[in-house]
Design a protein around this motif. Sequence first.
Motif, PDB file in Angstrom:
ATOM      1  N   LYS A 187       0.961  -1.306  -0.001  1.00  0.00           N
ATOM      2  CA  LYS A 187       0.119   0.048   0.124  1.00  0.00           C
ATOM      3  C   LYS A 187       1.061   1.183  -0.022  1.00  0.00           C
ATOM      4  O   LYS A 187       1.658   1.455   0.924  1.00  0.00           O
ATOM      5  N   LYS A 188       0.638   2.071  -0.990  1.00  0.00           N
ATOM      6  CA  LYS A 188       1.266   3.260  -0.806  1.00  0.00           C
ATOM      7  C   LYS A 188       0.932   4.228   0.406  1.00  0.00           C
ATOM      8  O   LYS A 188      -0.214   4.228   0.671  1.00  0.00           O
ATOM      9  N   TYR A 189       1.840   4.822   0.984  1.00  0.00           N
ATOM     10  CA  TYR A 189       1.489   5.334   2.212  1.00  0.00           C
ATOM     11  C   TYR A 189       2.246   6.910   1.965  1.00  0.00           C
ATOM     12  O   TYR A 189       2.443   7.305   0.970  1.00  0.00           O
ATOM     13  N   ARG A 190       2.312   7.651   3.120  1.00  0.00           N
ATOM     14  CA  ARG A 190       2.711   9.111   3.163  1.00  0.00           C
ATOM     15  C   ARG A 190       3.989   9.253   2.678  1.00  0.00           C
ATOM     16  O   ARG A 190       4.914   8.209   2.831  1.00  0.00           O
ATOM     17  N   LYS A 191       4.478  10.303   2.392  1.00  0.00           N
ATOM     18  CA  LYS A 191       5.769  10.880   1.910  1.00  0.00           C
ATOM     19  C   LYS A 191       6.500  11.203   3.443  1.00  0.00           C
ATOM     20  O   LYS A 191       5.950  11.677   4.149  1.00  0.00           O
ATOM     21  N   LEU A 192       7.862  10.939   3.390  1.00  0.00           N
ATOM     22  CA  LEU A 192       8.624  11.185   4.493  1.00  0.00           C
ATOM     23  C   LEU A 192       8.853  12.959   4.481  1.00  0.00           C
ATOM     24  O   LEU A 192       8.849  13.534   3.339  1.00  0.00           O
ATOM     25  N   ASP A 193       9.551  13.349   5.208  1.00  0.00           N
ATOM     26  CA  ASP A 193       9.904  14.777   5.100  1.00  0.00           C
ATOM     27  C   ASP A 193      10.718  15.329   4.148  1.00  0.00           C
ATOM     28  O   ASP A 193      10.659  16.252   3.708  1.00  0.00           O
ATOM     29  N   ASN A 194      11.592  14.284   3.519  1.00  0.00           N
ATOM     30  CA  ASN A 194      12.669  14.488   2.414  1.00  0.00           C
ATOM     31  C   ASN A 194      11.905  14.301   1.343  1.00  0.00           C
ATOM     32  O   ASN A 194      12.436  14.334   0.145  1.00  0.00           O
ATOM     33  N   GLN A 195      10.562  13.893   0.940  1.00  0.00           N
ATOM     34  CA  GLN A 195       9.384  13.809  -0.025  1.00  0.00           C
ATOM     35  C   GLN A 195       9.617  12.715  -0.542  1.00  0.00           C
ATOM     36  O   GLN A 195       9.261  11.946  -1.719  1.00  0.00           O
ATOM     37  N   ALA A 196      10.343  11.576   0.030  1.00  0.00           N
ATOM     38  CA  ALA A 196      10.548  10.147  -0.430  1.00  0.00           C
ATOM     39  C   ALA A 196       9.178   9.359  -0.249  1.00  0.00           C
ATOM     40  O   ALA A 196       8.570   9.479   0.930  1.00  0.00           O
ATOM     41  N   GLN A 197       8.633   8.718  -1.136  1.00  0.00           N
ATOM     42  CA  GLN A 197       7.386   7.985  -1.173  1.00  0.00           C
ATOM     43  C   GLN A 197       7.451   6.779  -0.126  1.00  0.00           C
ATOM     44  O   GLN A 197       8.647   6.105  -0.464  1.00  0.00           O
ATOM     45  N   THR A 198       6.644   6.555   0.630  1.00  0.00           N
ATOM     46  CA  THR A 198       6.742   5.212   1.254  1.00  0.00           C
ATOM     47  C   THR A 198       5.991   4.372   1.239  1.00  0.00           C
ATOM     48  O   THR A 198       4.781   4.608   0.356  1.00  0.00           O
ATOM     49  N   TRP A 199       6.039   2.803   1.398  1.00  0.00           N
ATOM     50  CA  TRP A 199       5.107   1.850   1.172  1.00  0.00           C
ATOM     51  C   TRP A 199       4.822   0.917   2.397  1.00  0.00           C
ATOM     52  O   TRP A 199       5.952   0.596   2.840  1.00  0.00           O
TER      53      TRP A 199
END
Length: 179
Positions: free
Chosen positions: A119-131
């Motif tokens: 599942k795609k999740y929120r981005k980190l503060d550095n704008q990296a997309q998390t899953w």
Amino acid sequence: MRRLRIRLLLPFIILSGCYHNQAPTETSIHQQPNNYMESNESAHNIPEKALPIKDAVKQVPFTVMQPEVPFEVTDKSARVFHTQMNFDAIEISYLNTKQGLNLLLTITNSQHDTGPKGKKYRKLDNQAQTWDQANEFFSALYWRHDGLTYVLFSGKETNGTTSPLYSNEQLLEIANTIE
């Protein structure tokens, strides 16, 4: 027992999906961690023993940044995976053996370009997309940033049963502390 099972599966999770010159397989790092024993091409790359973190970081060709661990760490170590496939990986374990708490961070310099599953999740503060890479035994977030791939796992062992330790939001907060 389950903590040991998770620790033994992590190399398969990380290494089976990182071969950048190999076609993607069903045992990719990006899939839910249940089927990793099916493809054991990377099994010969499992280090025999854990190292002190300061020694392990010297063995990989990239800068290793670590998170702020939100619990008292009673044992920490690292394992380095030299795959002979043009990438390296390091797994850092932060444990509280008294309370059965596990936080594991794996970092690779793999250039494998298969898109992540989960599942795609929120981005980190550095704008990296998390899953979200969690399953019934542990919680996990995956992301890529500055040419490196990261997976942050957490679990808690209680009465021989392992379960997720942190929520996705809590893992995201921990991931944002990596420096």
